[in-house]
Design a protein around this motif. Sequence first.
Motif, PDB file in Angstrom:
ATOM      1  N   ARG A   1       0.840  -1.215   0.000  1.00  0.00           N
ATOM      2  CA  ARG A   1       0.000   0.000   0.000  1.00  0.00           C
ATOM      3  C   ARG A   1       0.866   1.253   0.000  1.00  0.00           C
ATOM      4  NH1 ARG A   1      -2.882  -3.402   3.286  1.00  0.00           N
ATOM      5  NH2 ARG A   1      -1.990  -2.543   5.203  1.00  0.00           N
ATOM      6  N   TYR A   2       1.941   1.218   0.786  1.00  0.00           N
ATOM      7  CA  TYR A   2       2.856   2.356   0.864  1.00  0.00           C
ATOM      8  C   TYR A   2       3.535   2.597  -0.489  1.00  0.00           C
ATOM      9  CZ  TYR A   2       6.565   5.385   2.679  1.00  0.00           C
ATOM     10  OH  TYR A   2       7.427   6.437   2.915  1.00  0.00           O
ATOM     11  N   ALA A   3       3.946   1.538  -1.161  1.00  0.00           N
ATOM     12  CA  ALA A   3       4.572   1.675  -2.485  1.00  0.00           C
ATOM     13  C   ALA A   3       3.612   2.340  -3.464  1.00  0.00           C
ATOM     14  CB  ALA A   3       5.009   0.308  -3.006  1.00  0.00           C
ATOM     15  N   LYS A   4       2.351   1.933  -3.432  1.00  0.00           N
ATOM     16  CA  LYS A   4       1.354   2.533  -4.335  1.00  0.00           C
ATOM     17  C   LYS A   4       1.125   4.000  -3.983  1.00  0.00           C
ATOM     18  CE  LYS A   4      -1.711  -0.766  -3.731  1.00  0.00           C
ATOM     19  NZ  LYS A   4      -2.919  -1.616  -3.884  1.00  0.00           N
ATOM     20  N   LYS A   5       1.097   4.311  -2.705  1.00  0.00           N
ATOM     21  CA  LYS A   5       0.931   5.706  -2.275  1.00  0.00           C
ATOM     22  C   LYS A   5       2.115   6.553  -2.749  1.00  0.00           C
ATOM     23  CE  LYS A   5       0.395   8.630   1.770  1.00  0.00           C
ATOM     24  NZ  LYS A   5       0.332   8.709   3.225  1.00  0.00           N
ATOM     25  N   LEU A   6       3.324   6.038  -2.583  1.00  0.00           N
ATOM     26  CA  LEU A   6       4.508   6.758  -3.049  1.00  0.00           C
ATOM     27  C   LEU A   6       4.458   6.972  -4.560  1.00  0.00           C
ATOM     28  CD1 LEU A   6       7.309   4.979  -0.982  1.00  0.00           C
ATOM     29  CD2 LEU A   6       6.548   7.351  -0.718  1.00  0.00           C
TER      30      LEU A   6
ATOM     31  N   ARG B   1       1.839   7.072  -6.495  1.00  0.00           N
ATOM     32  CA  ARG B   1       0.801   8.062  -6.815  1.00  0.00           C
ATOM     33  C   ARG B   1       1.328   9.476  -6.558  1.00  0.00           C
ATOM     34  NH1 ARG B   1      -4.553   6.764  -6.545  1.00  0.00           N
ATOM     35  NH2 ARG B   1      -4.133   5.349  -4.820  1.00  0.00           N
ATOM     36  N   ASN B   2       2.034   9.657  -5.443  1.00  0.00           N
ATOM     37  CA  ASN B   2       2.586  10.971  -5.109  1.00  0.00           C
ATOM     38  C   ASN B   2       3.645  11.409  -6.108  1.00  0.00           C
ATOM     39  OD1 ASN B   2       0.924  11.080  -2.873  1.00  0.00           O
ATOM     40  ND2 ASN B   2       2.521  10.528  -1.411  1.00  0.00           N
ATOM     41  N   ILE B   3       4.489  10.482  -6.530  1.00  0.00           N
ATOM     42  CA  ILE B   3       5.521  10.799  -7.522  1.00  0.00           C
ATOM     43  C   ILE B   3       4.881  11.197  -8.840  1.00  0.00           C
ATOM     44  CG2 ILE B   3       7.344   9.773  -8.954  1.00  0.00           C
ATOM     45  CD1 ILE B   3       8.011   8.039  -6.413  1.00  0.00           C
ATOM     46  N   ALA B   4       3.925  10.404  -9.304  1.00  0.00           N
ATOM     47  CA  ALA B   4       3.255  10.710 -10.575  1.00  0.00           C
ATOM     48  C   ALA B   4       2.554  12.063 -10.504  1.00  0.00           C
ATOM     49  CB  ALA B   4       2.265   9.607 -10.928  1.00  0.00           C
ATOM     50  N   SER B   5       1.852  12.324  -9.417  1.00  0.00           N
ATOM     51  CA  SER B   5       1.134  13.604  -9.267  1.00  0.00           C
ATOM     52  C   SER B   5       2.103  14.773  -9.217  1.00  0.00           C
ATOM     53  CB  SER B   5       0.282  13.594  -8.000  1.00  0.00           C
ATOM     54  OG  SER B   5      -0.733  12.643  -8.098  1.00  0.00           O
ATOM     55  N   SER B   6       3.174  14.612  -8.467  1.00  0.00           N
ATOM     56  CA  SER B   6       4.166  15.680  -8.334  1.00  0.00           C
ATOM     57  C   SER B   6       4.830  15.987  -9.675  1.00  0.00           C
ATOM     58  CB  SER B   6       5.220  15.270  -7.307  1.00  0.00           C
ATOM     59  OG  SER B   6       6.271  16.193  -7.275  1.00  0.00           O
ATOM     60  N   PHE B   7       5.264  14.949 -10.378  1.00  0.00           N
ATOM     61  CA  PHE B   7       5.898  15.150 -11.676  1.00  0.00           C
ATOM     62  C   PHE B   7       4.925  15.818 -12.645  1.00  0.00           C
ATOM     63  CE2 PHE B   7       9.695  12.019 -12.009  1.00  0.00           C
ATOM     64  CZ  PHE B   7      10.134  12.385 -10.756  1.00  0.00           C
ATOM     65  N   GLU B   8       3.692  15.330 -12.654  1.00  0.00           N
ATOM     66  CA  GLU B   8       2.696  15.882 -13.575  1.00  0.00           C
ATOM     67  C   GLU B   8       2.426  17.352 -13.272  1.00  0.00           C
ATOM     68  OE1 GLU B   8      -1.365  14.358 -15.586  1.00  0.00           O
ATOM     69  OE2 GLU B   8      -1.265  14.156 -13.400  1.00  0.00           O
ATOM     70  N   LEU B   9       2.253  17.694 -12.016  1.00  0.00           N
ATOM     71  CA  LEU B   9       1.991  19.092 -11.644  1.00  0.00           C
ATOM     72  C   LEU B   9       3.161  19.995 -12.016  1.00  0.00           C
ATOM     73  CD1 LEU B   9       0.254  18.653  -8.172  1.00  0.00           C
ATOM     74  CD2 LEU B   9      -0.780  19.537 -10.277  1.00  0.00           C
ATOM     75  N   ARG B  10       4.362  19.552 -11.743  1.00  0.00           N
ATOM     76  CA  ARG B  10       5.536  20.364 -12.061  1.00  0.00           C
ATOM     77  C   ARG B  10       5.685  20.549 -13.567  1.00  0.00           C
ATOM     78  NH1 ARG B  10      10.371  17.859  -8.576  1.00  0.00           N
ATOM     79  NH2 ARG B  10      11.529  19.616  -9.446  1.00  0.00           N
ATOM     80  N   MET B  11       5.440  19.492 -14.332  1.00  0.00           N
ATOM     81  CA  MET B  11       5.567  19.598 -15.781  1.00  0.00           C
ATOM     82  C   MET B  11       4.446  20.445 -16.379  1.00  0.00           C
ATOM     83  SD  MET B  11       7.097  15.877 -16.827  1.00  0.00           S
ATOM     84  CE  MET B  11       7.773  16.362 -18.428  1.00  0.00           C
ATOM     85  N   GLU B  12       3.231  20.310 -15.835  1.00  0.00           N
ATOM     86  CA  GLU B  12       2.126  21.160 -16.295  1.00  0.00           C
ATOM     87  C   GLU B  12       2.433  22.627 -16.015  1.00  0.00           C
ATOM     88  OE1 GLU B  12      -1.397  19.699 -14.370  1.00  0.00           O
ATOM     89  OE2 GLU B  12      -1.836  18.297 -15.986  1.00  0.00           O
ATOM     90  N   ARG B  13       2.931  22.892 -14.820  1.00  0.00           N
ATOM     91  CA  ARG B  13       3.263  24.266 -14.428  1.00  0.00           C
ATOM     92  C   ARG B  13       4.258  24.873 -15.399  1.00  0.00           C
ATOM     93  NH1 ARG B  13       7.036  24.284  -9.612  1.00  0.00           N
ATOM     94  NH2 ARG B  13       8.415  23.819 -11.336  1.00  0.00           N
ATOM     95  N   ASP B  14       5.202  24.083 -15.847  1.00  0.00           N
ATOM     96  CA  ASP B  14       6.246  24.575 -16.737  1.00  0.00           C
ATOM     97  C   ASP B  14       5.888  24.423 -18.216  1.00  0.00           C
ATOM     98  OD1 ASP B  14       7.696  25.184 -14.460  1.00  0.00           O
ATOM     99  OD2 ASP B  14       8.889  23.351 -14.524  1.00  0.00           O
ATOM    100  N   GLY B  15       4.635  24.022 -18.497  1.00  0.00           N
ATOM    101  CA  GLY B  15       4.175  23.900 -19.877  1.00  0.00           C
ATOM    102  C   GLY B  15       4.851  22.777 -20.647  1.00  0.00           C
ATOM    103  N   LEU B  16       5.222  21.702 -19.949  1.00  0.00           N
ATOM    104  CA  LEU B  16       5.974  20.624 -20.587  1.00  0.00           C
ATOM    105  C   LEU B  16       5.117  19.404 -20.938  1.00  0.00           C
ATOM    106  CD1 LEU B  16       9.134  20.822 -18.333  1.00  0.00           C
ATOM    107  CD2 LEU B  16       8.876  21.689 -20.676  1.00  0.00           C
ATOM    108  N   ILE B  17       3.816  19.483 -20.664  1.00  0.00           N
ATOM    109  CA  ILE B  17       2.933  18.367 -21.018  1.00  0.00           C
ATOM    110  C   ILE B  17       2.149  18.745 -22.256  1.00  0.00           C
ATOM    111  CG2 ILE B  17       0.936  17.007 -20.305  1.00  0.00           C
ATOM    112  CD1 ILE B  17       2.051  16.878 -17.559  1.00  0.00           C
ATOM    113  N   ASN B  18       2.264  17.894 -23.266  1.00  0.00           N
ATOM    114  CA  ASN B  18       1.576  18.124 -24.532  1.00  0.00           C
ATOM    115  C   ASN B  18       0.119  17.682 -24.421  1.00  0.00           C
ATOM    116  OD1 ASN B  18       4.040  18.895 -25.864  1.00  0.00           O
ATOM    117  ND2 ASN B  18       4.580  16.725 -25.858  1.00  0.00           N
TER     118      ASN B  18
END
Length: 127
Positions: A99-104, A106-123
């Motif tokens: 469960r902890y691995a899945k939580k981590l 999810r947090n990594i994916a969300s964090s990366f996605e938010l940072r890339m969206e913020r910087d306009g790097l997601i197509n």
Amino acid sequence: MDDIQNERDVEQLVHSFYKKVRNDERLGYIFNDFAEVDWDSHLPKMVAFWSNLLFQTGRYTGRPFRQHLPLPIEEGDFDRWYQLFEETVDNHYQGEKARYAKKLARNIASSFELRMERDGLINQKKE
């Protein structure tokens, strides 16, 4: 089904997960064709990364976010990455560490996605 308990379990998780990634229609393109990942060197790094996160081994030092900046990430790619990770964990393990691995993840994916969206790097997804 047992929980993630040791380095061998982390290795099985990482190798099983990235086998799915390599064979995935969308993510396989990013990793295999665009990034041309050298799996023989990448997989041990990912084992060290997850081992460090799950068991505080200190085996991984690095800044994984930066490696993702040049990739042609589209909307939904991080969701797909997480879906494959969750599926892999659920196929092999159950328990607190799983469960902890899945939580981590999810947090990594969300964090990366938010940072890339913020910087306009997601197509925008191509239709």
